[in-house]
Design a protein around this motif. Structure first.
Motif, PDB file in Angstrom:
ATOM      1  N   ILE A  84       0.859  -1.125  -0.091  1.00 33.54           N
ATOM      2  CA  ILE A  84      -0.053  -0.043   0.046  1.00 33.54           C
ATOM      3  C   ILE A  84       0.985   1.270   0.085  1.00 33.54           C
ATOM      4  N   THR A  85       1.860   1.303   0.840  1.00 31.33           N
ATOM      5  CA  THR A  85       2.782   2.298   0.725  1.00 31.33           C
ATOM      6  C   THR A  85       3.495   2.556  -0.512  1.00 31.33           C
ATOM      7  N   VAL A  86       3.682   1.718  -1.321  1.00 35.65           N
ATOM      8  CA  VAL A  86       4.545   1.720  -2.509  1.00 35.65           C
ATOM      9  C   VAL A  86       3.329   2.247  -3.579  1.00 35.65           C
ATOM     10  N   ARG A  87       2.075   1.789  -3.181  1.00 39.70           N
ATOM     11  CA  ARG A  87       1.150   2.226  -4.271  1.00 39.70           C
ATOM     12  C   ARG A  87       0.782   3.832  -4.036  1.00 39.70           C
ATOM     13  N   MET A  88       0.985   4.016  -2.679  1.00 34.10           N
ATOM     14  CA  MET A  88       0.529   5.673  -2.474  1.00 34.10           C
ATOM     15  C   MET A  88       1.655   6.461  -2.975  1.00 34.10           C
ATOM     16  N   LEU A  89       2.799   5.991  -3.183  1.00 33.74           N
ATOM     17  CA  LEU A  89       3.939   6.818  -3.452  1.00 33.74           C
ATOM     18  C   LEU A  89       4.295   6.972  -5.114  1.00 33.74           C
ATOM     19  N   MET A  90       3.260   6.315  -5.698  1.00 33.07           N
ATOM     20  CA  MET A  90       3.343   6.159  -7.153  1.00 33.07           C
ATOM     21  C   MET A  90       2.365   7.444  -7.787  1.00 33.07           C
ATOM     22  N   LEU A  91       2.917   7.594  -8.992  1.00 30.41           N
ATOM     23  CA  LEU A  91       1.925   8.558  -9.645  1.00 30.41           C
ATOM     24  C   LEU A  91       0.412   8.062 -10.000  1.00 30.41           C
ATOM     25  N   PRO A  92      -0.297   9.062  -9.951  1.00 34.55           N
ATOM     26  CA  PRO A  92      -1.780   8.723 -10.226  1.00 34.55           C
ATOM     27  C   PRO A  92      -1.687   7.879 -11.785  1.00 34.55           C
ATOM     28  N   GLY A  93      -2.312   6.817 -11.910  1.00 33.45           N
ATOM     29  CA  GLY A  93      -2.089   6.180 -13.090  1.00 33.45           C
ATOM     30  C   GLY A  93      -0.916   5.111 -13.231  1.00 33.45           C
ATOM     31  N   GLY A  94      -0.205   4.994 -12.078  1.00 34.79           N
ATOM     32  CA  GLY A  94       1.128   4.348 -12.208  1.00 34.79           C
ATOM     33  C   GLY A  94       2.373   5.039 -12.643  1.00 34.79           C
ATOM     34  N   GLY A  95       3.355   4.416 -12.590  1.00 30.24           N
ATOM     35  CA  GLY A  95       4.517   5.027 -12.882  1.00 30.24           C
ATOM     36  C   GLY A  95       5.400   5.697 -11.516  1.00 30.24           C
ATOM     37  N   GLU A  96       6.626   5.699 -11.657  1.00 30.62           N
ATOM     38  CA  GLU A  96       7.295   6.458 -10.378  1.00 30.62           C
ATOM     39  C   GLU A  96       7.569   7.867 -10.543  1.00 30.62           C
ATOM     40  N   ALA A  97       7.355   8.344  -9.408  1.00 33.47           N
ATOM     41  CA  ALA A  97       7.485   9.885  -9.283  1.00 33.47           C
ATOM     42  C   ALA A  97       9.044  10.190  -9.457  1.00 33.47           C
ATOM     43  N   PRO A  98       9.551  11.177 -10.265  1.00 32.07           N
ATOM     44  CA  PRO A  98      11.039  11.254 -10.274  1.00 32.07           C
ATOM     45  C   PRO A  98      11.664  11.382  -8.831  1.00 32.07           C
ATOM     46  N   GLU A  99      11.027  12.200  -7.854  1.00 37.25           N
ATOM     47  CA  GLU A  99      11.531  12.263  -6.556  1.00 37.25           C
ATOM     48  C   GLU A  99      11.943  11.011  -5.812  1.00 37.25           C
ATOM     49  N   ILE A 100      11.011   9.918  -6.278  1.00 37.91           N
ATOM     50  CA  ILE A 100      11.347   8.761  -5.374  1.00 37.91           C
ATOM     51  C   ILE A 100      11.698   7.688  -6.312  1.00 37.91           C
ATOM     52  N   SER A 101      12.763   7.194  -6.311  1.00 38.51           N
ATOM     53  CA  SER A 101      13.605   6.034  -7.093  1.00 38.51           C
ATOM     54  C   SER A 101      13.082   4.797  -6.515  1.00 38.51           C
ATOM     55  N   GLN A 102      12.735   4.772  -5.017  1.00 37.94           N
ATOM     56  CA  GLN A 102      12.745   3.508  -4.648  1.00 37.94           C
ATOM     57  C   GLN A 102      11.620   3.740  -3.422  1.00 37.94           C
ATOM     58  N   PRO A 103      10.316   3.357  -3.862  1.00 37.68           N
ATOM     59  CA  PRO A 103       9.190   3.610  -2.966  1.00 37.68           C
ATOM     60  C   PRO A 103       9.174   2.808  -2.058  1.00 37.68           C
ATOM     61  N   ASP A 104       9.823   1.593  -2.321  1.00 35.82           N
ATOM     62  CA  ASP A 104       9.911   0.366  -1.148  1.00 35.82           C
ATOM     63  C   ASP A 104      10.767   0.761  -0.022  1.00 35.82           C
ATOM     64  N   ASP A 105      11.730   1.958  -0.264  1.00 36.65           N
ATOM     65  CA  ASP A 105      12.583   2.433   1.072  1.00 36.65           C
ATOM     66  C   ASP A 105      11.956   3.055   1.927  1.00 36.65           C
ATOM     67  N   TYR A 106      10.404   3.372   1.809  1.00 34.00           N
ATOM     68  CA  TYR A 106       9.784   4.286   2.432  1.00 34.00           C
ATOM     69  C   TYR A 106       8.572   3.204   3.422  1.00 34.00           C
ATOM     70  N   ASN A 107       8.722   3.625   4.746  1.00 34.02           N
ATOM     71  CA  ASN A 107       7.511   3.058   5.594  1.00 34.02           C
ATOM     72  C   ASN A 107       6.243   3.828   5.577  1.00 34.02           C
TER      73      ASN A 107
END
Length: 147
Positions: free
Chosen positions: A71-94
């Protein structure tokens, strides 16, 4: 050049109040040791991301629970999918579900994200300053302290 562990010494041009404050801070830092000051600051401040609309400077909140990593990874992704340039590794976040506290009342709920950890059922307080972390995700970068 100032570093993270540098100490600002009193200047002759400072007001008496500033001179005393810097003198006391310097004495305290020297008494504890410079490394101790940096370590204490790192333990008390936690860098977090919070949604634009949910940040209220110096507001108090309680951590309800940690979010599942997916859920954390999904919430840190761009709407519609894809990674935000500011977060290269969303799975690094809690991610954490939080409830704002005003006295004994719950005043709202939101989420915060951090590369560190926050304790469940613990009260924290947002700092009074924040910076835009990602305008596309609507996230601010700020710090929190335990209350």
């Amino acid at each position: 050049m100032e570093t993270e562990n540098s100490i600002e010494l009193p200047d002759a041009g400072d007001s008496r109040r500033e001179f005393m404050k810097k003198g006391l801070l310097t004495a305290g830092a020297l008494g504890l040791g410079i490394a101790g000051v940096g370590t204490a600051a790192a333990q008390s401040d936690r860098s977090v991301l919070v949604y634009f609309d949910d940040y209220v400077a110096e507001s108090e909140f309680r951590v309800v629970s940690m979010l599942p990593a997916t859920i954390t990874v999904r919430m840190l992704m761009l709407p519609g999918g894809g990674e935000a340039p500011e977060i290269s590794q969303p799975d690094d976040y809690n991610g954490y579900a939080i409830r704002y506290v005003r006295g004994t009342n719950v005043a709202g709920a939101s989420y915060v994200f951090t590369k560190g950890t926050l304790r469940e059922r613990t009260k924290y307080r947002f700092s009074n300053d924040a910076a835009v972390f990602s305008s596309r995700l609507g996230l601010l970068d700020t710090t929190v302290n335990r209350s």
